[in-house]
Motif scaffolding. Structure first.
Motif, PDB file in Angstrom:
ATOM      1  N   CYS A 201       0.859  -1.176   0.000  1.00  0.00           N
ATOM      2  CA  CYS A 201       0.000   0.000   0.000  1.00  0.00           C
ATOM      3  C   CYS A 201       0.901   1.233   0.000  1.00  0.00           C
ATOM      4  N   GLN A 202       0.905   1.948  -1.104  1.00  0.00           N
ATOM      5  CA  GLN A 202       1.825   3.073  -1.264  1.00  0.00           C
ATOM      6  C   GLN A 202       1.188   4.377  -0.791  1.00  0.00           C
ATOM      7  N   TRP A 203       1.918   5.114   0.029  1.00  0.00           N
ATOM      8  CA  TRP A 203       1.437   6.380   0.575  1.00  0.00           C
ATOM      9  C   TRP A 203       2.263   7.534   0.020  1.00  0.00           C
ATOM     10  N   THR A 204       1.615   8.662  -0.169  1.00  0.00           N
ATOM     11  CA  THR A 204       2.276   9.872  -0.655  1.00  0.00           C
ATOM     12  C   THR A 204       1.978  11.007   0.318  1.00  0.00           C
ATOM     13  N   GLU A 205       2.987  11.795   0.629  1.00  0.00           N
ATOM     14  CA  GLU A 205       2.783  12.883   1.587  1.00  0.00           C
ATOM     15  C   GLU A 205       2.202  14.108   0.897  1.00  0.00           C
ATOM     16  N   ALA A 206       1.191  14.694   1.523  1.00  0.00           N
ATOM     17  CA  ALA A 206       0.589  15.933   1.052  1.00  0.00           C
ATOM     18  C   ALA A 206       1.210  17.112   1.802  1.00  0.00           C
ATOM     19  N   THR A 207       0.744  18.304   1.514  1.00  0.00           N
ATOM     20  CA  THR A 207       1.287  19.521   2.124  1.00  0.00           C
ATOM     21  C   THR A 207       0.304  20.088   3.139  1.00  0.00           C
ATOM     22  N   VAL A 208       0.795  20.309   4.358  1.00  0.00           N
ATOM     23  CA  VAL A 208      -0.005  20.954   5.395  1.00  0.00           C
ATOM     24  C   VAL A 208       0.353  22.437   5.410  1.00  0.00           C
ATOM     25  N   ASN A 209      -0.611  23.286   5.124  1.00  0.00           N
ATOM     26  CA  ASN A 209      -0.381  24.724   5.087  1.00  0.00           C
ATOM     27  C   ASN A 209      -0.573  25.351   6.459  1.00  0.00           C
ATOM     28  N   ALA A 210      -0.130  26.585   6.588  1.00  0.00           N
ATOM     29  CA  ALA A 210      -0.141  27.263   7.889  1.00  0.00           C
ATOM     30  C   ALA A 210      -1.548  27.387   8.473  1.00  0.00           C
ATOM     31  N   ASP A 211      -2.556  27.507   7.606  1.00  0.00           N
ATOM     32  CA  ASP A 211      -3.928  27.655   8.089  1.00  0.00           C
ATOM     33  C   ASP A 211      -4.616  26.315   8.331  1.00  0.00           C
ATOM     34  N   GLY A 212      -3.886  25.202   8.174  1.00  0.00           N
ATOM     35  CA  GLY A 212      -4.440  23.880   8.417  1.00  0.00           C
ATOM     36  C   GLY A 212      -4.994  23.200   7.190  1.00  0.00           C
ATOM     37  N   THR A 213      -5.160  23.925   6.089  1.00  0.00           N
ATOM     38  CA  THR A 213      -5.625  23.276   4.867  1.00  0.00           C
ATOM     39  C   THR A 213      -4.544  22.329   4.352  1.00  0.00           C
ATOM     40  N   VAL A 214      -4.989  21.267   3.705  1.00  0.00           N
ATOM     41  CA  VAL A 214      -4.071  20.265   3.173  1.00  0.00           C
ATOM     42  C   VAL A 214      -4.214  20.259   1.655  1.00  0.00           C
ATOM     43  N   THR A 215      -3.113  20.444   0.966  1.00  0.00           N
ATOM     44  CA  THR A 215      -3.130  20.458  -0.490  1.00  0.00           C
ATOM     45  C   THR A 215      -2.250  19.335  -1.035  1.00  0.00           C
ATOM     46  N   GLY A 216      -2.531  18.968  -2.295  1.00  0.00           N
ATOM     47  CA  GLY A 216      -1.732  17.930  -2.936  1.00  0.00           C
ATOM     48  C   GLY A 216      -2.279  16.536  -2.782  1.00  0.00           C
ATOM     49  N   ILE A 217      -3.505  16.391  -2.243  1.00  0.00           N
ATOM     50  CA  ILE A 217      -4.114  15.068  -2.116  1.00  0.00           C
ATOM     51  C   ILE A 217      -4.849  14.734  -3.410  1.00  0.00           C
ATOM     52  N   ASP A 218      -4.656  13.529  -3.900  1.00  0.00           N
ATOM     53  CA  ASP A 218      -5.354  13.060  -5.084  1.00  0.00           C
ATOM     54  C   ASP A 218      -6.855  12.979  -4.775  1.00  0.00           C
ATOM     55  N   PRO A 219      -7.717  13.597  -5.596  1.00  0.00           N
ATOM     56  CA  PRO A 219      -9.160  13.539  -5.345  1.00  0.00           C
ATOM     57  C   PRO A 219      -9.710  12.112  -5.349  1.00  0.00           C
ATOM     58  N   ASN A 220      -8.978  11.175  -5.961  1.00  0.00           N
ATOM     59  CA  ASN A 220      -9.415   9.785  -6.015  1.00  0.00           C
ATOM     60  C   ASN A 220      -8.829   8.943  -4.883  1.00  0.00           C
ATOM     61  N   ALA A 221      -8.368   9.589  -3.835  1.00  0.00           N
ATOM     62  CA  ALA A 221      -7.788   8.882  -2.697  1.00  0.00           C
ATOM     63  C   ALA A 221      -8.806   7.913  -2.090  1.00  0.00           C
ATOM     64  N   THR A 222      -8.313   6.761  -1.650  1.00  0.00           N
ATOM     65  CA  THR A 222      -9.159   5.798  -0.941  1.00  0.00           C
ATOM     66  C   THR A 222      -9.065   5.978   0.576  1.00  0.00           C
ATOM     67  N   ALA A 223      -8.012   6.641   1.027  1.00  0.00           N
ATOM     68  CA  ALA A 223      -7.831   6.893   2.454  1.00  0.00           C
ATOM     69  C   ALA A 223      -6.763   7.959   2.626  1.00  0.00           C
ATOM     70  N   PHE A 224      -6.775   8.615   3.783  1.00  0.00           N
ATOM     71  CA  PHE A 224      -5.682   9.498   4.131  1.00  0.00           C
ATOM     72  C   PHE A 224      -5.320   9.276   5.596  1.00  0.00           C
ATOM     73  N   CYS A 225      -4.113   9.641   5.943  1.00  0.00           N
ATOM     74  CA  CYS A 225      -3.603   9.429   7.300  1.00  0.00           C
ATOM     75  C   CYS A 225      -3.043  10.736   7.843  1.00  0.00           C
ATOM     76  N   ILE A 226      -3.398  11.052   9.067  1.00  0.00           N
ATOM     77  CA  ILE A 226      -2.830  12.198   9.769  1.00  0.00           C
ATOM     78  C   ILE A 226      -1.909  11.654  10.851  1.00  0.00           C
ATOM     79  N   LEU A 227      -0.653  12.048  10.803  1.00  0.00           N
ATOM     80  CA  LEU A 227       0.371  11.474  11.665  1.00  0.00           C
ATOM     81  C   LEU A 227       1.078  12.579  12.430  1.00  0.00           C
ATOM     82  N   GLY A 228       1.262  12.372  13.718  1.00  0.00           N
ATOM     83  CA  GLY A 228       1.981  13.359  14.514  1.00  0.00           C
ATOM     84  C   GLY A 228       1.878  13.051  15.993  1.00  0.00           C
ATOM     85  N   PRO A 229       2.516  13.852  16.827  1.00  0.00           N
ATOM     86  CA  PRO A 229       2.487  13.618  18.276  1.00  0.00           C
ATOM     87  C   PRO A 229       1.107  13.887  18.854  1.00  0.00           C
TER      88      PRO A 229
END
Length: 271
Positions: A201-229
């Motif tokens: 299962c191949q994952w690609t990192e998107a961009t988290v912008n300063a205002d919290g919006t996330v860009t660069g996600i493929d609209p055909n994504a089957t899932a996304f993951c938020i990772l952090g402390p």
């Protein structure tokens, strides 16, 4: 006959015990030794200890030249457990045909230990998911936005430093048990469980912008993951929107999120 049991850390004894036994007759049953140790709170998560048991045979007269094992060791690691409270809601339980469906999600560390990496996976709706999803047509992932980074419900923190977002278009993600993830495995582009098995299962990192919006996600994504402390007694919150097309009245879109063994779902129904 002496048996030395010792626990090593950083190549130094931190505890040693010696058990002295009487003579053993030939063919005697093995002797079991049971003992426990307590590790103090200064131990770091993942810290490894080596337990060694060794029999002193220097004063033992052997009846043959056969070589016997007189030393055994085993490693054990410290794992700090944590408890996650997980919630997810639809912004509207019912929507018009072709209207966007929004979901909000939150996960809170209600335990006393901070978590370095807490992978939250959002498996987007699909027919046959076992959660009641049933829809015609298709949809795309319209947006993902982070809204709180280790704040509280009443005092959210809008600095999203440390949070990373990944997405996948692989359908194999639907079969992954998040409770078996190694915390950092997704950063390598695949998912590895605690037994070392790697999922295709191949994952690609998107961009988290300063205002919290996330860009660069493929609209055909089957899932996304938020990772952090995830700090003790703190929470992370996010929202996503899907954009259906060619759906029909009564269609259901059930969105499931999970994190380390917890799972919750939210339903959106088309009027």
């Amino acid at each position: 006959l002496d048996c030395l049991c010792a626990c090593f850390f950083n190549c130094k004894y931190c505890l040693s015990l010696t058990f002295r036994f009487a003579d053993f007759p030939v063919g005697a049953d093995p002797v079991d030794i049971f003992y426990s140790v307590t590790i103090d709170n200064s131990a770091e998560n993942g810290q490894t200890y080596t337990n060694v048991a060794e029999v002193d045979t220097s004063d033992v007269h052997l009846l043959s030249d056969e070589v016997y094992e007189t030393r055994s060791e085993v490693d054990f690691s410290v794992i700090r457990t944590f408890t996650i409270s997980l919630s997810k809601l639809t912004e509207k339980s019912f929507v018009d045909i072709s209207a966007q469906i929004g979901y909000t999600m939150a996960w809170q560390n209600v335990g006393n230990n901070d978590v370095t990496n807490a992978p939250m996976i959002d498996t987007l709706p699909y027919n046959g998911d076992g959660n009641g999803t049933s829809f015609s047509g298709t949809y795309t992932l319209s947006s993902v936005k982070l809204t709180n980074n280790n704040g509280t419900k009443t005092s959210p923190i809008k600095d999203f430093t440390g949070l990373r977002v990944f997405y996948t278009t692989d359908t194999a993600v639907r079969d992954i048990d998040v409770s078996l993830w190694k915390d950092d495995s997704i950063q390598s582009g695949t998912v590895t469980d605690i037994d070392g098995n790697t999922f295709n299962c191949q994952w690609t990192e998107a961009t988290v912008n300063a205002d919290g919006t996330v860009t660069g996600i493929d609209p055909n994504a089957t899932a996304f993951c938020i990772l952090g402390p995830l700090k003790s007694k703190k929470m992370v919150e996010a929202a996503c929107v899907i954009d259906p097309s060619n759906n029909e009245p009564g269609d259901k879109y059930v969105n499931a999120i999970s994190i380390k063994g917890s799972i919750t779902i939210a339903r959106g129904i088309v009027l």
